[in-house]
Design a protein around this motif. Structure first.
Motif, PDB file in Angstrom:
ATOM      1  N   UNK A   1      12.747  26.210 -29.189  1.00  0.00           N
ATOM      2  CA  UNK A   1      13.063  26.878 -30.455  1.00  0.00           C
ATOM      3  C   UNK A   1      13.243  28.382 -30.295  1.00  0.00           C
ATOM      4  N   UNK A   2      13.188  28.865 -29.055  1.00  0.00           N
ATOM      5  CA  UNK A   2      13.284  30.302 -28.823  1.00  0.00           C
ATOM      6  C   UNK A   2      14.663  30.829 -29.236  1.00  0.00           C
ATOM      7  N   UNK A   3      14.731  31.952 -29.957  1.00  0.00           N
ATOM      8  CA  UNK A   3      16.024  32.461 -30.435  1.00  0.00           C
ATOM      9  C   UNK A   3      16.981  32.855 -29.318  1.00  0.00           C
ATOM     10  N   UNK A   4      16.461  33.367 -28.207  1.00  0.00           N
ATOM     11  CA  UNK A   4      17.344  33.730 -27.094  1.00  0.00           C
ATOM     12  C   UNK A   4      17.996  32.484 -26.511  1.00  0.00           C
ATOM     13  N   UNK A   5      17.184  31.461 -26.248  1.00  0.00           N
ATOM     14  CA  UNK A   5      17.702  30.211 -25.705  1.00  0.00           C
ATOM     15  C   UNK A   5      18.713  29.592 -26.665  1.00  0.00           C
ATOM     16  N   UNK A   6      18.382  29.607 -27.946  1.00  0.00           N
ATOM     17  CA  UNK A   6      19.257  28.982 -28.937  1.00  0.00           C
ATOM     18  C   UNK A   6      20.551  29.748 -29.144  1.00  0.00           C
ATOM     19  N   UNK A   7      20.502  31.060 -29.032  1.00  0.00           N
ATOM     20  CA  UNK A   7      21.727  31.868 -29.133  1.00  0.00           C
ATOM     21  C   UNK A   7      22.690  31.507 -28.004  1.00  0.00           C
ATOM     22  N   UNK A   8      22.154  31.415 -26.790  1.00  0.00           N
ATOM     23  CA  UNK A   8      22.996  31.079 -25.641  1.00  0.00           C
ATOM     24  C   UNK A   8      23.503  29.645 -25.760  1.00  0.00           C
ATOM     25  N   UNK A   9      22.633  28.744 -26.213  1.00  0.00           N
ATOM     26  CA  UNK A   9      23.030  27.344 -26.372  1.00  0.00           C
ATOM     27  C   UNK A   9      24.192  27.214 -27.352  1.00  0.00           C
ATOM     28  N   UNK A  10      24.120  27.929 -28.449  1.00  0.00           N
ATOM     29  CA  UNK A  10      25.188  27.882 -29.447  1.00  0.00           C
ATOM     30  C   UNK A  10      26.494  28.412 -28.858  1.00  0.00           C
ATOM     31  N   UNK A  11      26.402  29.502 -28.101  1.00  0.00           N
ATOM     32  CA  UNK A  11      27.605  30.089 -27.506  1.00  0.00           C
ATOM     33  C   UNK A  11      28.246  29.149 -26.485  1.00  0.00           C
ATOM     34  N   UNK A  12      27.427  28.369 -25.810  1.00  0.00           N
ATOM     35  CA  UNK A  12      27.945  27.478 -24.770  1.00  0.00           C
ATOM     36  C   UNK A  12      28.286  26.088 -25.300  1.00  0.00           C
ATOM     37  N   UNK A  13      27.890  25.791 -26.519  1.00  0.00           N
ATOM     38  CA  UNK A  13      28.094  24.447 -27.037  1.00  0.00           C
ATOM     39  C   UNK A  13      27.209  23.432 -26.348  1.00  0.00           C
ATOM     40  N   UNK A  14      26.020  23.875 -25.967  1.00  0.00           N
ATOM     41  CA  UNK A  14      25.068  23.031 -25.260  1.00  0.00           C
ATOM     42  C   UNK A  14      23.735  23.050 -25.989  1.00  0.00           C
ATOM     43  N   UNK A  15      22.827  22.175 -25.579  1.00  0.00           N
ATOM     44  CA  UNK A  15      21.497  22.151 -26.188  1.00  0.00           C
ATOM     45  C   UNK A  15      20.604  23.193 -25.525  1.00  0.00           C
ATOM     46  N   UNK A  16      19.511  23.591 -26.187  1.00  0.00           N
ATOM     47  CA  UNK A  16      18.558  24.516 -25.555  1.00  0.00           C
ATOM     48  C   UNK A  16      18.030  23.971 -24.231  1.00  0.00           C
ATOM     49  N   UNK A  17      17.744  22.666 -24.172  1.00  0.00           N
ATOM     50  CA  UNK A  17      17.243  22.088 -22.926  1.00  0.00           C
ATOM     51  C   UNK A  17      18.271  22.218 -21.808  1.00  0.00           C
ATOM     52  N   UNK A  18      19.532  21.988 -22.123  1.00  0.00           N
ATOM     53  CA  UNK A  18      20.575  22.121 -21.101  1.00  0.00           C
ATOM     54  C   UNK A  18      20.670  23.556 -20.592  1.00  0.00           C
ATOM     55  N   UNK A  19      20.496  24.521 -21.476  1.00  0.00           N
ATOM     56  CA  UNK A  19      20.548  25.925 -21.065  1.00  0.00           C
ATOM     57  C   UNK A  19      19.393  26.244 -20.128  1.00  0.00           C
ATOM     58  N   UNK A  20      18.193  25.785 -20.443  1.00  0.00           N
ATOM     59  CA  UNK A  20      17.040  26.046 -19.574  1.00  0.00           C
ATOM     60  C   UNK A  20      17.242  25.409 -18.202  1.00  0.00           C
ATOM     61  N   UNK A  21      17.696  24.172 -18.180  1.00  0.00           N
ATOM     62  CA  UNK A  21      17.901  23.493 -16.908  1.00  0.00           C
ATOM     63  C   UNK A  21      19.015  24.157 -16.099  1.00  0.00           C
TER      64      UNK A  21
END
Length: 291
Positions: free
Chosen positions: A198-218
């Motif tokens: 639910x972190x805003x940084x992770x979610x901002x990047x996820x939205x920009x990439x069209x990916x989920x937060x989990x995918x961004x972390x991995x």
């Protein structure tokens, strides 16, 4: 699925399935589902108490897909209570292989650097490797001091060090040491127990990439060369976790995520951490499957 090459030349998938804390009766179906959905790396341990379920799941998955055992990359680990005696380690591995319904594992790890035991245990792993019961050998949760001591006594260098690594904990000294020694790093708890989804940084990047937060972390982890073993019993989530090779993070995004570091282990880490007591009185040493 992309792969990394270990220091003995063995290719290892960069994304796999972890089964920590998965009950035995759920494990077989979970592993079979993973194999049927093109997972090849499966990570278990005697400590988890579900090796039998992993073996059953692999057998079912191979039967359903027509794949062979050689298509998979199976990892298990030496239980802390089996460490410190050469013959006990060898006998335990024979029993573990029987439970997993296989003649070999692709990777065999020392689960923890148990005080006054891990160098003797490593000698057994070296012979297990030479005998072909493991295609690669390594360690888990070893820091720089543990690794330095092990290398002073070892004939064969570890091929993998599996450590806790995610945006909340980076263990930079251990990472740098392993990279310098060409020891492959593998991240357990790569999603940090879900604490940053639910972190805003992770979610901002996820939205920009069209990916989920989990995918961004991995993705952040595999771009640093790590192998990752997220856990999920749900097929949709399994597919999502593996679908991280069609995008990348730029340098600024990598740094934004890196800034989330708190250098804190997961809340349950202290219960399972290396014991300084050579008698191993803790429950996690004495009881496989005890969480």
């Amino acid at each position: 699925m992309e792969k990394v090459k270990l220091n003995n030349g063995l290719a290892m998938p960069q994304v796999g399935l972890g089964v920590w804390k998965v009950p035995l009766d759920v494990t077989a179906k979970m592993v079979a589902t993973a194999v049927e959905n093109d997972y090849t790396l499966i990570d278990t341990a005697k400590q988890y108490g579900n090796e039998q379920g992993v073996g059953q799941g692999i057998a079912a998955g191979l039967a359903a897909t027509g794949k062979s055992r050689d298509d998979l990359f199976l990892t298990t680990k030496i239980f802390n209570g089996d460490q410190g005696d050469y013959d006990r380690v060898r006998n335990a591995v024979n029993q573990q292989l029987a439970a997993l319904q296989t003649d070999y594992v692709d990777l065999l790890l020392l689960h923890w650097p148990v005080f006054n035991r891990y160098n003797t245990s490593w000698k057994a792993l070296e012979d297990i490797y030479r005998d072909g019961q493991a295609k690669a050998i390594g360690v888990c949760n070893f820091n720089v001091d543990h690794l330095t001591n092990l290398l002073d006594h070892a004939e064969i260098k570890p091929m993998v060090n599996q450590i806790e690594f995610n945006p909340r904990i980076h263990q930079p000294d251990t990472v740098a040491f392993c990279q310098g020694q060409h020891i492959q790093l593998e991240a357990w708890s790569p999603l940090g127990n879900g604490q940053l989804l639910d972190n805003p940084v992770i979610n901002k990047i996820a939205k920009a990439k069209g990916k989920s937060p989990a995918q961004v972390e991995l993705r952040w982890e595999i771009q640093q060369g790590f192998v990752v073993i997220p856990k999920s019993t749900h097929v949709a989530r399994m597919k999502e976790n593996a679908d991280i090779f069609d995008f990348s993070l730029d340098a600024d995004e990598m740094e934004e995520i890196a800034m989330l570091d708190e250098e804190k282990h997961s809340i349950w880490y202290q219960k399972f951490r290396w014991s300084g007591n050579p008698d191993g009185v803790d429950d996690y040493i004495a009881k496989p499957g005890a969480y």
